[in-house]
Enzyme design. Structure first.
Site, PDB file in Angstrom:
ATOM      1  N   HIS A  60       0.835  -1.199   0.000  1.00  0.00           N
ATOM      2  CA  HIS A  60       0.000   0.000   0.000  1.00  0.00           C
ATOM      3  C   HIS A  60       0.870   1.249   0.000  1.00  0.00           C
ATOM      4  CE1 HIS A  60       0.245   1.251   4.343  1.00  0.00           C
ATOM      5  NE2 HIS A  60       0.355  -0.037   4.605  1.00  0.00           N
ATOM      6  N   ASP A 162       5.831   2.629   7.145  1.00  0.00           N
ATOM      7  CA  ASP A 162       4.586   1.877   6.878  1.00  0.00           C
ATOM      8  C   ASP A 162       3.800   2.706   5.865  1.00  0.00           C
ATOM      9  OD1 ASP A 162       2.118   0.614   6.858  1.00  0.00           O
ATOM     10  OD2 ASP A 162       1.608   1.167   8.919  1.00  0.00           O
ATOM     11  N   GLU A 194      -5.149   1.411   2.285  1.00  0.00           N
ATOM     12  CA  GLU A 194      -4.980   0.267   3.197  1.00  0.00           C
ATOM     13  C   GLU A 194      -5.241   0.680   4.630  1.00  0.00           C
ATOM     14  OE1 GLU A 194      -3.043  -2.452   6.048  1.00  0.00           O
ATOM     15  OE2 GLU A 194      -2.636  -0.347   5.736  1.00  0.00           O
ATOM     16  N   ASP A 217       4.284  -5.598   3.466  1.00  0.00           N
ATOM     17  CA  ASP A 217       3.887  -4.542   4.410  1.00  0.00           C
ATOM     18  C   ASP A 217       4.765  -4.688   5.658  1.00  0.00           C
ATOM     19  OD1 ASP A 217       2.482  -2.468   5.682  1.00  0.00           O
ATOM     20  OD2 ASP A 217       0.512  -3.284   5.221  1.00  0.00           O
TER      21      ASP A 217
HETATM   22 CO    CO Z   1      -0.247   1.035   8.913  1.00  0.00          CO
HETATM   23 ZN    ZN Z   2       0.920  -0.864   6.483  1.00  0.00          ZN
END
Ligand code: CO
Ligand code: ZN
Length: 331
Positions: A60, A162, A194, A217
């Protein structure tokens, strides 16, 4: 690869507003992908190879953010989260709006003796406006953390690792797979939204109709003081997911990843994540179902402006993903 991570992680792109980060990623893959498309939700889908089996890889590209709900009587912007914002990480954080305005997050009763933190309604964004109604941002304007990516030895520190780390891993892997060649049609998806419930990846998987999907991820670490208890440590290698809140990885996919890691001599960890999920939750449920696994990057201080990862883990994740994509994936 550090430069690529820095470029991606410092870029702006809260859920639903991924146009800037998407353009950056598109420019990075333009020379290597065989085909590039953007679907109706904004997912960036890049194909390499034209073999009979379709493999979908998803990272993502959105980051946690916020959206202005109203400007209060004193001229401070009040906000809602877009994605999981933790109150403990907000005070003093800096945010940037799309028009470039920088805000500082403050909290009501900052100097009182209370030890608990209020929920988001007790926080505000200082945008140097007063009661006169001259605020430089308004209702509905989205923002995201702003901050520089820095290094401490092999550790890399920044906002939005992230999942810009996952995006960087996919870009590097895409280039390598293009160079080496693959017997499959590999679809590298850079998904939207996401952080608000994996809303983008499911429709992308419906469109690609893959035989196998792998998510890239981040995951949490179990090596912080009084932190989460889990069998993942920073610097221990990429994690092969067994389970999270939205996905149980089928044994055949798990075994494929483990076999490729062992053949290539890549040290890896096994991940069972409590509290958290990934795009795998919606990808596995696309159409009549998709066998789905995940390669996770260990990350400390997830969803703070100073997420911390290990470059050795990141490089090894590229090695592992490439090893899977250039080989057979018969399940
Ligand atoms: Co996250
Ligand atoms: Zn993530």
């Amino acid at each position: 690869m550090e430069t690529l991570i820095k470029t991606l992680a410092e870029a702006w792109g809260p859920p639903g507003y991924e146009h800037h980060i998407r353009n950056l990623i598109r420019a990075e893959v333009a020379g290597a992908a065989d085909e590039i498309a953007v679907d109706a939700l904004g997912n960036l889908i890049c194909r390499v190879g034209d073999g009979p089996r379709r493999v979908l890889i998803s990272a993502h590209m959105d980051e946690i953010g916020l959206i202005v709900s109203h400007i209060d009587r004193q001229g401070y912007a009040r906000f809602a989260g877009i994605g999981a914002l933790f109150p403990a990480t907000l005070l003093g954080a800096r945010v940037r709006f799309e028009n470039g305005v920088i805000g500082t997050i403050g909290v009501e009763h900052q100097y009182s003796k209370r030890r608990d933190l209020p929920d988001l309604a007790g926080f505000y964004i200082d945008i140097s406006a007063g009661a006169e109604g001259n605020a430089p941002v308004g209702v509905g304007d989205p923002g995201a953390f702003v901050g520089e990516v820095l290094r401490r030895g092999e550790r890399i520190i920044g906002k939005s690792l992230d999942n810009r780390l996952g995006c960087a891993v996919q870009i590097e892997t895409l280039r390598r797979v293009k160079q080496i060649g693959t017997p499959h049609s590999v679809y590298f998806v850079f998904s939207v939204q996401e952080e608000v419930g994996a809303r983008g990846a499911g429709p992308a998987a419906y469109g690609v109709e893959p035989h196998l999907a792998l998510v890239v991820d981040v995951t949490s670490c179990g090596d912080q003081p009084h932190g989460k208890e889990m069998a993942i440590r920073l610097g221990g290698g990429p994690a092969i997911k067994m389970r999270d809140e939205g996905l149980i990885v089928p044994p055949a996919v798990r075994d494929l990843l483990i076999a490729r890691a062992e053949e290539a001599g890549i040290s890896y960890q096994l991940e069972v994540l409590t509290g958290g999920g990934t795009d795998g939750r919606t990808i596995q449920a696309a159409r009549a179902g998709v066998p789905t696994g995940a390669i996770s990057l260990p990350l400390r201080y997830v969803h703070t402006p100073s997420e911390t990862a290990d470059m050795g883990d990141v490089r090894a994740a590229v090695d592992l993903l490439a090893a899977v994509l250039v080989g057979e994936v018969a399940l």
